[in-house]
Design an enzyme around this catalytic site. Structure first.
Site, mmCIF file in Angstrom:
data_model
loop_
_atom_site.group_PDB
_atom_site.id
_atom_site.type_symbol
_atom_site.label_atom_id
_atom_site.label_comp_id
_atom_site.label_asym_id
_atom_site.label_seq_id
_atom_site.Cartn_x
_atom_site.Cartn_y
_atom_site.Cartn_z
ATOM 1 N N GLU A 95 -30.582 5.246 -38.832
ATOM 2 C CA GLU A 95 -31.701 4.597 -38.145
ATOM 3 C C GLU A 95 -31.484 3.101 -37.940
ATOM 4 O O GLU A 95 -31.945 2.535 -36.946
ATOM 5 C CB GLU A 95 -33.009 4.827 -38.925
ATOM 6 C CG GLU A 95 -33.512 6.250 -38.890
ATOM 7 C CD GLU A 95 -32.936 7.124 -39.986
ATOM 8 O OE1 GLU A 95 -33.352 8.303 -40.087
ATOM 9 O OE2 GLU A 95 -32.062 6.631 -40.750
ATOM 10 N N LYS A 207 -47.957 13.445 -37.493
ATOM 11 C CA LYS A 207 -47.421 14.683 -36.933
ATOM 12 C C LYS A 207 -48.504 15.535 -36.284
ATOM 13 O O LYS A 207 -48.294 16.123 -35.211
ATOM 14 C CB LYS A 207 -46.701 15.474 -38.030
ATOM 15 C CG LYS A 207 -45.996 16.729 -37.513
ATOM 16 C CD LYS A 207 -45.174 17.385 -38.612
ATOM 17 C CE LYS A 207 -44.402 18.584 -38.070
ATOM 18 N NZ LYS A 207 -43.537 19.200 -39.105
ATOM 19 N N MET A 523 -17.371 -15.772 -45.329
ATOM 20 C CA MET A 523 -18.249 -16.933 -45.454
ATOM 21 C C MET A 523 -18.654 -17.146 -46.910
ATOM 22 O O MET A 523 -18.753 -18.286 -47.376
ATOM 23 C CB MET A 523 -19.485 -16.765 -44.575
ATOM 24 C CG MET A 523 -20.352 -18.011 -44.504
ATOM 25 S SD MET A 523 -19.490 -19.436 -43.786
ATOM 26 C CE MET A 523 -19.742 -19.128 -42.035
#
Length: 626
Positions: A95, A207, A523
């Site tokens: 997702e 739902k 970094m």
């Protein structure tokens, strides 16, 4: 190497049949919320459908052409009508990938990006890309399934209060209570996401609401009391800003991402050339003003150019356009630009004065602000008002000449990451879209590629999300299929979301990925070198010493073409080989030296006066000159 499957092609045929069967003769509807590039669609006829059918028909009516998502229990009812829809659904592998893909699509096209997930963990996996879009003001609509209404609040299976969780990082969010509300809520969500200061909007649908019967009608009436973004600035404030611009001796135009969001780049160039004022563009605004333009000082901030940092620091007037005085630009804010009068123009009044007092606050859309400033400055000049900026430019040009962006070749003979990125930009050219992850490679990509056109640089600026690049590049390529899209990623970032390359391979999305593989979290290692006595705690990734993973083999396993480059002599031909491949994603493993650093640098929490040109090298300034 995997190519688009027959199943993918069959879905395209279903979309075409659905488009033919659902077309009506009704008049086209206005869909400004879908974005400036949205294709025209016809008003759909009323129909008796489920809530899920109403959702899909609403997306079609809004001109949505693609949704990135993953089905699951609570959202599953929506996937049945989506099967026959004109809306393309791209099945991602996580997702988070769906959210970043929607963001990349939106940043590349200017339209609203759409992602979809189920309840509970599906929805919570969207939180990072939603927060990312919120920080960078990206128009996105996230649609999530929710457990049925009677189960809400019972700790039901896969229940999460995603509305409450995302409240701080959304422009607005909705929990739909009735199926008949769906068209109105979707239309309002798109309107909110794309107008004013853009941002993400969440629509959570239980739902049982998706399964309920309803009558779909379009268009709905928007009901957003109190939501009236101010587009046109106040004339008095514009005139005062123009007066200050005509009298300043050391002015700077400080340009932020709001100029790109407003589509104001042509006006910006006109204003800059009319006034002769130096321009700096933030990390989120690269491409808003051509890098090669004589008046462009570069990017300000922690890793900005010396000329841009000191131009702001020593200015007597800062005209901020769609910028928010972020800490990465200002350094220690108490010491930022101590002698500057500030004109701050932004469509979001909450940003004005938040970090730095604004002497002339201007609330308005950047395009309208710039257009009206052009008219007001022209009037000032016609009245004989104006100052000579030759001395200011002499000082800035001296800084540019003495402290240009550059790099040293690694002493151990390893491949220079800066050289790789510079050549990539030169070979791919200014028409390509460049998407960066977060870290050293992001800063080098901002420094060593020349951005001449707007909307060709995408990155996670405000949240600094590792894992952004690959899925965002996927979304950008879907939105701009005829444009070459390069993701410049680090070996750390790449391992967070590279599974979306499987999506790209199966869906026929030929992105190109340059992995800047320095073997560590670059970094973080740079900070450990500079501030932690070279104690490299947990930053070695093993991608050099053990070649785990082997990025070439990983790319091939994900259905991509995998290439590797380890010497400067091979850089050009490797990039050229990738540019020739347009029917599959390509991954290049650029094995570079582990000790390269990003310069210049303003250490976090210090004044911009403390800028370091290189390790142990402070720029030399004559106080009489600046």
């Amino acid at each position: 190497m995997t190519r688009p499957t027959p199943e993918t092609l069959a879905h395209s045929a279903r979309r075409a049949r659905a488009a033919a069967s659902t077309a009506t003769d009704a008049e086209p509807v206005a869909r400004a919320a879908a974005g400036p590039a949205a294709p025209a669609v016809r008003t759909p006829a009323p129909a008796e459908v489920s809530g899920a059918g109403s959702l899909v028909r609403s997306l079609e009516a809004l001109g949505v052409d693609v949704v990135f998502g993953i089905p699951g229990g609570a959202i599953l009812p929506a996937y049945d009508p989506l099967y026959d829809s004109t809306v393309r659904h791209i099945l991602v592998r996580h997702e988070q990938g769906a959210g970043h893909a929607a963001t990349g699509y939106a940043q590349a096209t200017g339209r609203v990006g759409v992602c979809m997930a189920t309840s509970g963990p599906g929805a919570t996996n969207l939180v990072t890309p939603i927060a990312d879009a919120y920080m960078d003001s990206v128009p996105m609509v996230a649609i999530t399934g929710q457990v049925a209404r009677p189960a809400i609040g019972t700790d039901a299976f896969q229940e999460a209060d995603i509305q409450g969780i995302t409240l701080p990082v959304t422009k607005h969010n909705f929990l739909v209570q009735h199926a008949e509300e769906i068209p109105q809520v979707l239309a309002e969500a798109f309107h909110l996401a794309s107008t004013g200061r853009p941002g993400p909007v969440l629509v959570d649908i239980p739902k049982d609401v998706l399964q309920a019967s309803t009558t779909f009608t379009w268009p709905p009436t928007l009901d957003l009391p109190g939501y009236r973004p101010t587009l046109h600035p106040h004339g008095k404030q514009i005139r005062e800003a123009a007066r200050l611009m005509a009298s300043a001796r050391r002015p700077v135009l400080y340009v932020g991402g709001g100029v790109l969001k407003a589509g104001a780049t042509d006006g910006l160039r006109q204003l800059a050339e009319l006034t002769g004022i130096p321009v700096v563009t933030t990390l989120m605004a690269l491409g808003a003003f051509p890098d090669s333009h004589r008046q462009h000082l570069g990017m300000p901030g922690m890793h900005g150019t010396v000329a841009a940092v000191y131009g702001l620091q020593k200015a007597d007037l800062i005209v901020a356009l769609g910028a928010r005085f972020d800490d990465r630009v200002t350094g220690r804010v108490e010491s930022f630009a101590p002698d500057a009068t500030v004109v701050h123009a932004d469509i979001d009044p909450a940003e004005i004065g938040k970090n730095r007092h604004a002497d002339v606050p201007i609330v308005g859309d950047a395009r309208h602000v710039i257009d009206e400033l052009i008219a007001a400055v022209t009037a000032e000049r016609a009245a004989g008002h104006g100052t000579d900026l030759d001395d200011w430019w002499h000082q800035l040009d001296d800084l540019r000449e003495r402290y240009p962006l550059g790099y040293e070749e690694p002493a151990d003979g390893t491949l220079s990451p800066q050289y790789v990125i510079k050549r990539l930009g030169e070979i791919a050219g200014s028409d390509a879209i460049y998407v960066a992850g977060v870290g050293q490679h992001q800063m080098w990509a901002s420094q060593f590629i020349s951005y001449e056109k707007p909307y060709t640089w995408l990155n996670s600026g405000g949240l600094g999300t590792m894992g952004y690049a690959v899925p965002a590049a996927m979304g950008a390529k879907v939105g701009k299929p005829d444009v070459v899209v390069w993701a410049i990623d680090g070996d750390g970032c790449f391992q967070m979301t590279n599974q979306e390359l499987a999506t790209c391979a199966l869906e026929g999305i030929p992105v190109k990925i340059a992995v800047i593989n320095n073997g560590n979290l670059g970094m973080v290692r740079q900070w450990q070198t500079l501030f932690y006595g070279e104690r490299y705690s947990n930053t070695d990734l093993g991608t050099h010493k053990h070649r785990i993973p082997d990025f070439v083999k990983l790319a091939e396993a994900l259905g991509c073409v995998g290439l590797r480059c380890e010497t400067a002599e091979d850089v050009d031909k490797t990039i050229a080989a990738a540019m020739e491949i347009n029917d599959a994603p390509v991954v290049i493993d650029f094995v570079v030296g582990k000790d390269a650093m990003v310069w210049p640098m303003v250490p976090a929490g210090t004044s911009n006066d403390e800028i370091m040109f290189a390790r142990g090298v402070r720029p030399a300034f004559d106080e009489d000159d600046i």
